[in-house]
Design an enzyme around this catalytic site. Structure first.
Site, PDB file in Angstrom:
ATOM      1  N   TYR A 187       1.095 -14.249 -14.749  1.00 21.76           N
ATOM      2  CA  TYR A 187       0.369 -13.283 -13.921  1.00 21.76           C
ATOM      3  C   TYR A 187      -1.111 -13.644 -13.849  1.00 21.76           C
ATOM      4  O   TYR A 187      -1.707 -13.681 -12.766  1.00 21.76           O
ATOM      5  CB  TYR A 187       0.548 -11.883 -14.502  1.00 21.76           C
ATOM      6  N   GLY A 245       0.039   3.267  -5.826  1.00 20.70           N
ATOM      7  CA  GLY A 245      -0.947   2.655  -6.704  1.00 20.70           C
ATOM      8  C   GLY A 245      -2.278   2.356  -6.057  1.00 20.70           C
ATOM      9  O   GLY A 245      -2.777   3.112  -5.214  1.00 20.70           O
ATOM     10  N   ILE A 246      -2.872   1.234  -6.444  1.00 20.98           N
ATOM     11  CA  ILE A 246      -4.188   0.855  -5.949  1.00 20.98           C
ATOM     12  C   ILE A 246      -4.174   0.674  -4.438  1.00 20.98           C
ATOM     13  O   ILE A 246      -5.081   1.115  -3.733  1.00 20.98           O
ATOM     14  CB  ILE A 246      -4.672  -0.433  -6.648  1.00 20.98           C
ATOM     15  N   SER A 250       0.794  -1.231   0.000  1.00 19.81           N
ATOM     16  CA  SER A 250       0.000   0.000   0.000  1.00 19.81           C
ATOM     17  C   SER A 250       0.827   1.281   0.000  1.00 19.81           C
ATOM     18  O   SER A 250       0.336   2.340   0.399  1.00 19.81           O
ATOM     19  CB  SER A 250      -0.955   0.002   1.195  1.00 19.81           C
TER      20      SER A 250
END
Length: 264
Positions: free
Chosen positions: A154, A18-19, A15
């Site tokens: 991925y 980004g997201i 964290s």
């Protein structure tokens, strides 16, 4: 709808940018006490400072650990033994020819993207079940159901997260602990922007041009025809973490701009 997470404790893995960062900021603004995680203390401290500016009254802590290892997950659980909200966001990605992806890379992707979520969910879900309240989220991807040929390794990890999420929701059946997967599409995260920046520099075109072309060439079924923002993904995560989402569990929730062209 007013989402109030005061008194709730949240851990968001990966964290510092980004997201994951957007989710941490969103949860903090909703009143949750937030734990930032990243691989280095410097990155963790920088993220904490940014969120404190956006949410001055929020309680924010940080843990530096490599969650792609069992030791790193143990570091986190020892420093933060319990939580009300767990967002399994940490992950790595990168396009690579299937025939060039060696065993070590397959294992690395599995360890970071999948086993981090398994280990942490296994630990924190026990306390949530005992307290009869909790929220567990797995940040999967549209690539988990729309496997990209350039990132099969991925896509495999993101498919695995969908299975784990649905299965864990069933394990916690009858409790007030919900488990859901969130499926972003291509998002303007730090990693994606860096990848596209390199592509733009190689071809001598603007960042805006390469972003637009990336969507058109790689995700032509996109309905929004653009990259999503981290904040757009975070909005879904904050809602799913809320008391208002108490009947949403075992779900795969898309924030992918309509790329996946199926009804279910």
């Amino acid at each position: 709808m007013h989402i109030d997470l005061n008194g709730k404790h949240a851990i968001i893995t990966g964290s510092t940018a980004g997201i994951g960062f957007a989710i941490a900021e969103g949860l903090a603004k909703a009143g949750a006490n937030v734990v930032i995680t990243g691989r280095t203390q410097q990155r963790v401290d920088e993220a904490i400072a940014k969120i404190k500016k956006a949410a001055p009254d929020a309680g924010i802590e940080g843990v530096a650990a490599d969650l792609g290892t069992a030791e790193g997950c143990k570091t986190l659980t020892e420093q933060q033994p319990d939580t009300d909200i767990l967002v399994n966001n940490v992950g790595i990605f990168g396009p690579e020819d299937f025939f060039e992806v060696d065993d070590d890379t397959w294992q690395q992707f599995f360890d970071v993207n999948v086993m981090s979520a398994v280990r942490l969910s296994r630990h924190y879900a026990k306390g949530m079940k005992e307290r009869d309240w909790g929220r567990i989220q797995f940040i999967s991807s549209e690539s988990g159901i729309n496997i990209p040929s350039e990132m099969v390794h991925y896509g495999m990890t993101k498919s695995a997260l969908l299975s784990i999420s649905r299965g864990l929701a069933k394990v916690l059946s009858g409790t007030q602990v919900t488990v859901n997967a969130i499926l972003p599409g291509p998002t303007r995260s730090e990693g994606v922007l860096n990848m596209l920046k390199d592509m733009a520099e190689e071809e001598g075109v603007s960042q805006e041009t390469i972003e637009s072309r990336f969507v058109q060439e790689n995700r032509p079924s996109s309905i929004i025809q653009r990259l999503a923002t981290p904040e757009e993904v975070a909005n879904m995560s904050v809602y799913v973490a809320s008391p208002q989402a108490s009947a949403t569990t075992g779900a795969a929730l898309r924030v992918e701009g309509g790329i996946v062209d199926t009804l279910t």
